[in-house]
Design a protein around this motif. Sequence first.
Motif, short mmCIF file in Angstrom:
data_model
loop_
_atom_site.label_atom_id
_atom_site.label_comp_id
_atom_site.label_asym_id
_atom_site.label_seq_id
_atom_site.Cartn_x
_atom_site.Cartn_y
_atom_site.Cartn_z
N VAL A 149 9.39 10.85 14.16
CA VAL A 149 9.78 9.48 14.53
C VAL A 149 8.86 8.91 15.62
O VAL A 149 8.40 7.76 15.51
CB VAL A 149 11.27 9.44 14.94
N PRO A 150 8.55 9.66 16.70
CA PRO A 150 7.68 9.09 17.74
C PRO A 150 6.32 8.63 17.20
O PRO A 150 5.79 7.61 17.64
CB PRO A 150 7.50 10.25 18.75
N LYS A 151 5.79 9.36 16.21
CA LYS A 151 4.50 8.98 15.63
C LYS A 151 4.62 7.65 14.87
O LYS A 151 3.74 6.78 14.95
CB LYS A 151 4.01 10.10 14.70
N VAL A 152 5.71 7.48 14.13
CA VAL A 152 5.92 6.24 13.38
C VAL A 152 6.01 5.06 14.36
O VAL A 152 5.35 4.02 14.17
CB VAL A 152 7.20 6.30 12.50
N LEU A 153 6.77 5.24 15.44
CA LEU A 153 6.94 4.15 16.41
C LEU A 153 5.62 3.86 17.13
O LEU A 153 5.31 2.71 17.45
CB LEU A 153 8.04 4.50 17.41
N SER A 154 4.84 4.90 17.34
CA SER A 154 3.53 4.72 17.98
C SER A 154 2.58 3.95 17.05
O SER A 154 1.82 3.07 17.49
CB SER A 154 3.02 6.12 18.33
N GLU A 155 2.64 4.25 15.76
CA GLU A 155 1.83 3.53 14.78
C GLU A 155 2.25 2.06 14.68
O GLU A 155 1.41 1.16 14.54
CB GLU A 155 1.95 4.20 13.40
N MET A 156 3.56 1.84 14.76
CA MET A 156 4.06 0.45 14.70
C MET A 156 3.53 -0.34 15.90
O MET A 156 3.12 -1.50 15.77
CB MET A 156 5.59 0.44 14.70
N ALA A 157 3.52 0.31 17.07
CA ALA A 157 2.99 -0.36 18.28
C ALA A 157 1.50 -0.66 18.11
O ALA A 157 1.02 -1.73 18.48
CB ALA A 157 3.22 0.53 19.50
N ARG A 158 0.79 0.27 17.52
CA ARG A 158 -0.67 0.12 17.36
C ARG A 158 -1.01 -1.10 16.50
O ARG A 158 -1.92 -1.87 16.83
CB ARG A 158 -1.26 1.40 16.74
N LYS A 180 0.84 -1.20 0.00
CA LYS A 180 0.00 0.00 0.00
C LYS A 180 0.87 1.24 0.00
O LYS A 180 1.92 1.26 0.64
CB LYS A 180 -0.88 0.02 1.25
N GLU A 181 0.39 2.27 -0.71
CA GLU A 181 1.09 3.55 -0.72
C GLU A 181 0.72 4.29 0.55
O GLU A 181 -0.44 4.71 0.71
CB GLU A 181 0.64 4.34 -1.96
N ALA A 182 1.66 4.41 1.47
CA ALA A 182 1.35 5.03 2.76
C ALA A 182 2.64 5.38 3.48
O ALA A 182 3.72 4.90 3.13
CB ALA A 182 0.54 4.07 3.62
N VAL A 183 2.50 6.22 4.51
CA VAL A 183 3.66 6.59 5.33
C VAL A 183 3.58 5.92 6.69
O VAL A 183 2.50 5.52 7.14
CB VAL A 183 3.73 8.13 5.53
N GLY A 184 4.74 5.85 7.34
CA GLY A 184 4.80 5.23 8.66
C GLY A 184 4.01 5.99 9.72
O GLY A 184 3.62 5.44 10.73
N GLU A 185 3.81 7.29 9.49
CA GLU A 185 3.07 8.10 10.47
C GLU A 185 1.58 7.75 10.46
O GLU A 185 0.83 8.13 11.35
CB GLU A 185 3.21 9.60 10.17
#
Length: 226
Positions: free
Chosen positions: A116-125, A87-92
């Motif tokens: 960066v904190p938002k990307v890591l938070s999305e990964m956790a989610r 999918k075309e998307a960003v880590g945030e």
Amino acid sequence: MNKDIRKQYNNFHDLYTENFADDEVSNSLFHKTIDFNLEKKKILDVGCGDGKDLVILSKKTKKIFGIDPSIEFLKKAQINNPSGIFKEAVGEKIPFQNESFDVVVSKWAIQTSTNVPKVLSEMARVLKKGGSLVFLTKHPILQFLQKIRDYGHGVDYYKQQITTSKIYSGTITIKEPSHTIGEYFNAEFLKNFEIIDYKEGTDFPASTQINGDTYPTFFIVKAKKK
Ligand SMILES: C[S@@+](CC[C@H](N)C(=O)[O-])C[C@H]1O[C@@H](n2cnc3c(N)ncnc32)[C@H](O)[C@@H]1O
């Protein structure tokens, strides 16, 4: 600026793909760190680029997914992994539901984000409880040295500024925002994850060697979602 940072990858996707093998040290350490059982595990690569890491991981699981904002890289990722879902998307803003993956990986991609904190938070989610995260990112020490090279002495480690990386013997110039170590290991990250492993390493010529000095150019984290 964030949009320009993302778009630049569409311009050098071919050169980047050709040079993948040059990242010998970081590639091998990254895959060595993914040392747990992947059989039947659902795995997401954030900033998957041309999907070569997923090709390697698909030998262990067929449930592979990737996101990337670069459409040119995504086309390659799909060709390299015909049965993968991309999918075309960003880590945030990861376009998957909460707790949908067993494993999230990311290599040389998180540092492209201004948040960066938002990307890591999305990964956790999107990770299931007990799921694994392995990411490799550009070391803030390297970015600090790049800042000094780009702007001269008097730069502020804590201030986010665009840094320039010249990789693969200067054939590709990448612009990325600088980051601090604290952006990666903030309170939310430590609340969401137990850190299992941390490694740092040096990978020249995947990164330019500034002033002939030796310093870490990347770090790798292996963590478990609490
Ligand atoms: C240096 S490449 C690494 C690609 C691949 N992971 C690899 O190791 O070969 C960085 C990738 O991050 C992607 N990217 C840029 N901004 C991003 C963002 N905000 N979130 C996720 N990926 C991003 C780029 O399009 C590019 O494919």
